[in-house]
Scaffold this active site. Structure first.
Site, PDB file in Angstrom:
ATOM      1  N   GLY A  87      -0.423  -5.192   0.085  1.00 41.82           N
ATOM      2  CA  GLY A  87      -1.370  -5.300  -0.882  1.00 41.82           C
ATOM      3  C   GLY A  87      -1.085  -5.659  -2.141  1.00 41.82           C
TER       4      GLY A  87
ATOM      5  N   GLU B 208      -1.628  -9.278  -1.818  1.00 46.84           N
ATOM      6  CA  GLU B 208      -3.188  -9.363  -1.971  1.00 46.84           C
ATOM      7  C   GLU B 208      -3.804  -9.436  -3.299  1.00 46.84           C
ATOM      8  OE1 GLU B 208      -4.334  -8.197   2.421  1.00 46.84           O
ATOM      9  OE2 GLU B 208      -3.486  -6.608   1.112  1.00 46.84           O
TER      10      GLU B 208
ATOM     11  N   GLU C 281       2.451  -6.769   6.844  1.00 42.52           N
ATOM     12  CA  GLU C 281       1.953  -5.518   7.796  1.00 42.52           C
ATOM     13  C   GLU C 281       1.990  -5.534   9.156  1.00 42.52           C
ATOM     14  OE1 GLU C 281      -0.709  -6.712   4.115  1.00 42.52           O
ATOM     15  OE2 GLU C 281       0.650  -7.544   5.557  1.00 42.52           O
TER      16      GLU C 281
ATOM     17  N   ALA D 266       0.849  -1.189   0.002  1.00 41.80           N
ATOM     18  CA  ALA D 266       0.192   0.024  -0.112  1.00 41.80           C
ATOM     19  C   ALA D 266       0.943   1.308   0.103  1.00 41.80           C
ATOM     20  CB  ALA D 266      -0.845   0.188   1.287  1.00 41.80           C
TER      21      ALA D 266
END
Length: 272
Positions: free
Chosen positions: A123, A126, A146, A80
């Site tokens: 992310g 993901e 994370e 992210a």
């Protein structure tokens, strides 16, 4: 080749048809995340543009398979956009609800292949797992780090990684933040194939071309059934599969495919 820059974000590029080594590849789109200066980090605007682009491609009958990759050779997407994420509050995250777009990506009916070089972290990992198949270069690194930032995966990492590689390995990766190389990811079923790093995108485009050459309605029905295998009981999954199988007998492609087999010729798919 038609090149379309998604208007909502100048660093997302959509090429339909994709350009392969031998020219345009019929039925295949290439989507490039291009924030190479920050290792293709996924800010909210880029995810919004990506979602809109994928849904637009899904509505385009000329698009039968999609490849997503990151610009450059260092990262698919390194995670992210941390400065943007650090400014959020529980209220802003709930009200703006940017994370709903991840499930919209999963609902795209057209098969999606992630072509991963370098980092696919947070992310980025993901996003790769949201795709239907992953072609990884030998330099690929997957992970959900994370925890090192004081948080946890929030866009499907705890759920999809566990389903892909099992609880024990997913727990260890998520709770320590360690990364997994391409060969380890292949051994544990996270990726479809590992190729030399420079061959990552060409290999993904070749795989997409093979998918795009199949009957489109049957491909979408089969994709839906495989996805349901993760979500339903065996009995319910078998019922879903059987229903889709039966429905395909009302398509022109089913009649054409079986006639072509009997007549020993190549089928001509109509997508209906």
């Amino acid at each position: 080749m038609t090149t379309i820059d998604a208007p909502a974000h100048p660093t997302l590029h959509v090429h339909l048809p994709a350009l392969g080594a031998d020219g345009p590849i019929d039925g295949v789109a290439l989507v490039v995340l291009d924030r190479h200066e920050v290792l293709n980090a996924l800010d909210f605007a880029l995810i919004a543009a990506l979602t809109d682009a994928l849904e637009s491609l899904d509505r385009d009958p000329s698009c039968r398979a999609i490849v997503i990759t990151g610009a450059g050779d260092r990262a698919f997407a390194a995670g992210a956009d941390i400065p943007e994420l650090a400014a959020q509050t529980p209220t802003s995250l709930t009200v703006d609800d940017h994370f709903h777009r991840w499930e919209r990506i999963k609902r795209v009916r057209t098969p999606i292949i992630a072509a991963v070089r370098g980092f696919a972290l947070g992310g980025g990992c993901e996003l790769a797992m949201t795709c239907d198949m992953i072609v990884a270069g030998e330099d690929a690194q997957f992970g959900q780090p994370e925890i090192r930032l004081g948080v946890m995966p929030g866009a499907g990492g705890t759920q999809r990684l566990t389903r892909a590689i099992g609880k024990a390995r997913a727990m260890e990766m998520i709770l320590t933040g360690r990364t997994m190389g391409a060969r380890e990811a292949e051994a544990h079923g996270l990726v479809s194939q590992v190729v030399p790093s420079e061959a990552t995108v060409p290999a993904a485009l070749e795989l997409a071309a093979r998918v795009a050459a199949m009957p489109p309605v049957a491909v979408r029905a089969a994709k839906a059934a495989v996805n349901r295998a993760e979500e339903l009981s065996l009995e319910a999954g078998l019922e879903f599969e059987r229903r889709n199988f039966y429905l395909l007998f009302d398509t022109e492609d089913q009649a054409e495919g079986m006639a072509a087999f009997t007549e020993k010729r190549a089928p001509k798919w109509q997508g209906r």
